[in-house]
Design a protein around this motif. Sequence first.
Motif, PDB file in Angstrom:
ATOM      1  N   GLU A 127       9.693  -2.606   2.208  1.00 20.22           N
ATOM      2  CA  GLU A 127       9.514  -1.176   2.398  1.00 20.22           C
ATOM      3  C   GLU A 127       8.634  -0.566   1.306  1.00 20.22           C
ATOM      4  O   GLU A 127       7.956   0.432   1.526  1.00 20.22           O
ATOM      5  N   ARG A 128       8.666  -1.175   0.101  1.00 15.52           N
ATOM      6  CA  ARG A 128       7.873  -0.661  -1.015  1.00 15.52           C
ATOM      7  C   ARG A 128       7.181  -1.832  -1.710  1.00 15.52           C
ATOM      8  O   ARG A 128       7.599  -2.296  -2.775  1.00 15.52           O
ATOM      9  N   PRO A 129       6.099  -2.327  -1.120  1.00 15.85           N
ATOM     10  CA  PRO A 129       5.426  -3.512  -1.680  1.00 15.85           C
ATOM     11  C   PRO A 129       4.469  -3.209  -2.838  1.00 15.85           C
ATOM     12  O   PRO A 129       3.938  -4.126  -3.438  1.00 15.85           O
ATOM     13  N   VAL A 130       4.235  -1.938  -3.132  1.00 18.16           N
ATOM     14  CA  VAL A 130       3.329  -1.558  -4.214  1.00 18.16           C
ATOM     15  C   VAL A 130       4.119  -0.770  -5.262  1.00 18.16           C
ATOM     16  O   VAL A 130       4.806   0.193  -4.931  1.00 18.16           O
ATOM     17  N   ILE A 131       4.015  -1.202  -6.515  1.00 20.49           N
ATOM     18  CA  ILE A 131       4.773  -0.580  -7.604  1.00 20.49           C
ATOM     19  C   ILE A 131       3.840  -0.327  -8.784  1.00 20.49           C
ATOM     20  O   ILE A 131       3.033  -1.185  -9.144  1.00 20.49           O
ATOM     21  N   CYS A 132       3.969   0.834  -9.381  1.00 23.04           N
ATOM     22  CA  CYS A 132       3.284   1.157 -10.628  1.00 23.04           C
ATOM     23  C   CYS A 132       4.335   1.640 -11.603  1.00 23.04           C
ATOM     24  O   CYS A 132       5.080   2.596 -11.305  1.00 23.04           O
ATOM     25  N   ALA A 133       4.468   0.967 -12.736  1.00 19.56           N
ATOM     26  CA  ALA A 133       5.560   1.282 -13.656  1.00 19.56           C
ATOM     27  C   ALA A 133       5.149   0.995 -15.088  1.00 19.56           C
ATOM     28  O   ALA A 133       4.125   0.359 -15.361  1.00 19.56           O
ATOM     29  N   ASN A 134       5.972   1.487 -16.023  1.00 16.25           N
ATOM     30  CA  ASN A 134       5.778   1.178 -17.430  1.00 16.25           C
ATOM     31  C   ASN A 134       6.454  -0.147 -17.751  1.00 16.25           C
ATOM     32  O   ASN A 134       7.580  -0.403 -17.329  1.00 16.25           O
ATOM     33  N   TRP A 135       5.751  -0.979 -18.503  1.00 21.80           N
ATOM     34  CA  TRP A 135       6.304  -2.240 -18.997  1.00 21.80           C
ATOM     35  C   TRP A 135       6.222  -2.190 -20.515  1.00 21.80           C
ATOM     36  O   TRP A 135       5.205  -2.525 -21.095  1.00 21.80           O
ATOM     37  N   GLY A 136       7.277  -1.706 -21.135  1.00 23.98           N
ATOM     38  CA  GLY A 136       7.218  -1.422 -22.559  1.00 23.98           C
ATOM     39  C   GLY A 136       6.205  -0.326 -22.796  1.00 23.98           C
ATOM     40  O   GLY A 136       6.270   0.745 -22.174  1.00 23.98           O
ATOM     41  N   VAL A 137       5.238  -0.567 -23.679  1.00 20.37           N
ATOM     42  CA  VAL A 137       4.181   0.413 -23.924  1.00 20.37           C
ATOM     43  C   VAL A 137       2.995   0.200 -22.991  1.00 20.37           C
ATOM     44  O   VAL A 137       2.019   0.955 -23.052  1.00 20.37           O
ATOM     45  N   HIS A 138       3.076  -0.799 -22.133  1.00 25.55           N
ATOM     46  CA  HIS A 138       1.973  -1.120 -21.232  1.00 25.55           C
ATOM     47  C   HIS A 138       2.227  -0.540 -19.842  1.00 25.55           C
ATOM     48  O   HIS A 138       3.329  -0.100 -19.513  1.00 25.55           O
ATOM     49  N   ARG A 139       1.186  -0.562 -19.033  1.00 24.95           N
ATOM     50  CA  ARG A 139       1.271  -0.090 -17.650  1.00 24.95           C
ATOM     51  C   ARG A 139       1.045  -1.275 -16.728  1.00 24.95           C
ATOM     52  O   ARG A 139       0.081  -2.042 -16.914  1.00 24.95           O
ATOM     53  N   ILE A 140       1.899  -1.443 -15.740  1.00 27.59           N
ATOM     54  CA  ILE A 140       1.784  -2.582 -14.837  1.00 27.59           C
ATOM     55  C   ILE A 140       1.735  -2.092 -13.389  1.00 27.59           C
ATOM     56  O   ILE A 140       2.465  -1.175 -13.002  1.00 27.59           O
ATOM     57  N   HIS A 141       0.835  -2.688 -12.637  1.00 30.32           N
ATOM     58  CA  HIS A 141       0.682  -2.369 -11.213  1.00 30.32           C
ATOM     59  C   HIS A 141       0.882  -3.664 -10.439  1.00 30.32           C
ATOM     60  O   HIS A 141       0.246  -4.679 -10.733  1.00 30.32           O
ATOM     61  N   ILE A 142       1.772  -3.619  -9.458  1.00 33.59           N
ATOM     62  CA  ILE A 142       2.134  -4.824  -8.710  1.00 33.59           C
ATOM     63  C   ILE A 142       1.913  -4.578  -7.223  1.00 33.59           C
ATOM     64  O   ILE A 142       2.348  -3.556  -6.689  1.00 33.59           O
ATOM     65  N   VAL A 143       1.234  -5.506  -6.588  1.00 39.05           N
ATOM     66  CA  VAL A 143       1.080  -5.484  -5.130  1.00 39.05           C
ATOM     67  C   VAL A 143       1.695  -6.776  -4.593  1.00 39.05           C
ATOM     68  O   VAL A 143       1.366  -7.869  -5.062  1.00 39.05           O
ATOM     69  N   ALA A 144       2.594  -6.630  -3.640  1.00 40.37           N
ATOM     70  CA  ALA A 144       3.354  -7.782  -3.142  1.00 40.37           C
ATOM     71  C   ALA A 144       3.120  -7.971  -1.645  1.00 40.37           C
ATOM     72  O   ALA A 144       2.620  -7.075  -0.959  1.00 40.37           O
ATOM     73  N   PRO A 145       3.477  -9.165  -1.113  1.00 45.32           N
ATOM     74  CA  PRO A 145       3.418  -9.375   0.335  1.00 45.32           C
ATOM     75  C   PRO A 145       4.300  -8.339   1.042  1.00 45.32           C
ATOM     76  O   PRO A 145       5.294  -7.908   0.463  1.00 45.32           O
ATOM     77  N   PRO A 146       3.905  -7.859   2.219  1.00 46.52           N
ATOM     78  CA  PRO A 146       2.824  -8.376   3.079  1.00 46.52           C
ATOM     79  C   PRO A 146       1.460  -7.743   2.837  1.00 46.52           C
ATOM     80  O   PRO A 146       0.518  -8.037   3.564  1.00 46.52           O
TER      81      PRO A 146
END
Length: 368
Positions: A127-146
Amino acid sequence: MTNITSEQVQIVDSCVKSILDQLHEEGKTFSNFTTEDFFHQTYREFSNLGEQVQKRVSCEFLGYGPLENLLADPMVTEIFLAGADCIHYEKSGKVLRYLHDQFRSPTTYSLFCQKIFSEIGVEPTLERPVICANWGVHRIHIVAPPVTENFQFSIRLHRMSSISLTELANIGSVAADQRHLLERALGNRDNILIFGSTGSGKTTLVRAFLQSLPENERIVIAEDTPELQTPNPVSISMMTRHSFETGEQISLSQLVRESLRMRPDRIVLGEVRGPEAKDLVLALSSGHTGSFGTIHARTAREALARLEVFVQMGAPQWDKATVRRLIFDSVNLVVGLERSKDGKRRVCSINRLSSLEEFGITLDSEAI
């Protein structure tokens, strides 16, 4: 790259899978394992391995594996991960393939993914395959299947080092006459909009501005990602919060409004990218001088046009003339940055808003 044979990887991989199955039966997670626990469980497999190999395999299963060196390199600004053996990174403005190391096992790569999800507090779903979040002091963007065939990670590394306008001038990012002009603008409390493409040096210039301010000024910073450091103890930095993290969402618009209640000498907005632009121009046009923020754009006119669109996103009932009047009253200077083909970043233009006409805002190239 530490020399680990495929046979050694297969032995340890098989052992870890057995440990994972055991932990799953006990309702525990692999993240609870310490280095000592890991080697105790795998003593027979590791007893004939050298110390260097043991450390590398420990990092593979308990740390960030091949990313450890990239994370530790202060010159690396972004990491792109598209699989266990497909790692790229940006260094000195250039994107390069990481050929020195890779994840040695599908199991360890899967563990790395789960470790990241645990640390950012959210996991991609159908339902939510794309995530943008803080990873400590860094920024992480994740794209997942499908959406993609496999997990795609884009990690923006935020190095919290400070730099001054003088230092930027010494490395050629700011010309000497530009430095004097910008220092004068900060001293005159001009409101400044900084524009440029991704990776052009906007955040670096904002950090230099913060280093140039008087020590007794209260600066209120609002941003999506922890990229900026407060210049003194009396200043404050606030960050947005996504609804999936811990309850109610806190937007940049809300942070800008809250900053007005904190007696700011200056307001700094990490990046203007949406309806918070309306709250920002209202604040700046009402007397909050000496503030600055960034926006993605290629030219000064495009920066103002995008700012106009963002203001209307927050106030669609306002007509174009009203929006342009507010922008003209709130922004004094537009500073542009660019990144050349060889990766060098520099200030490419400084324009002052000179007049408001029927066709729009006119710009003058700032005189030195």
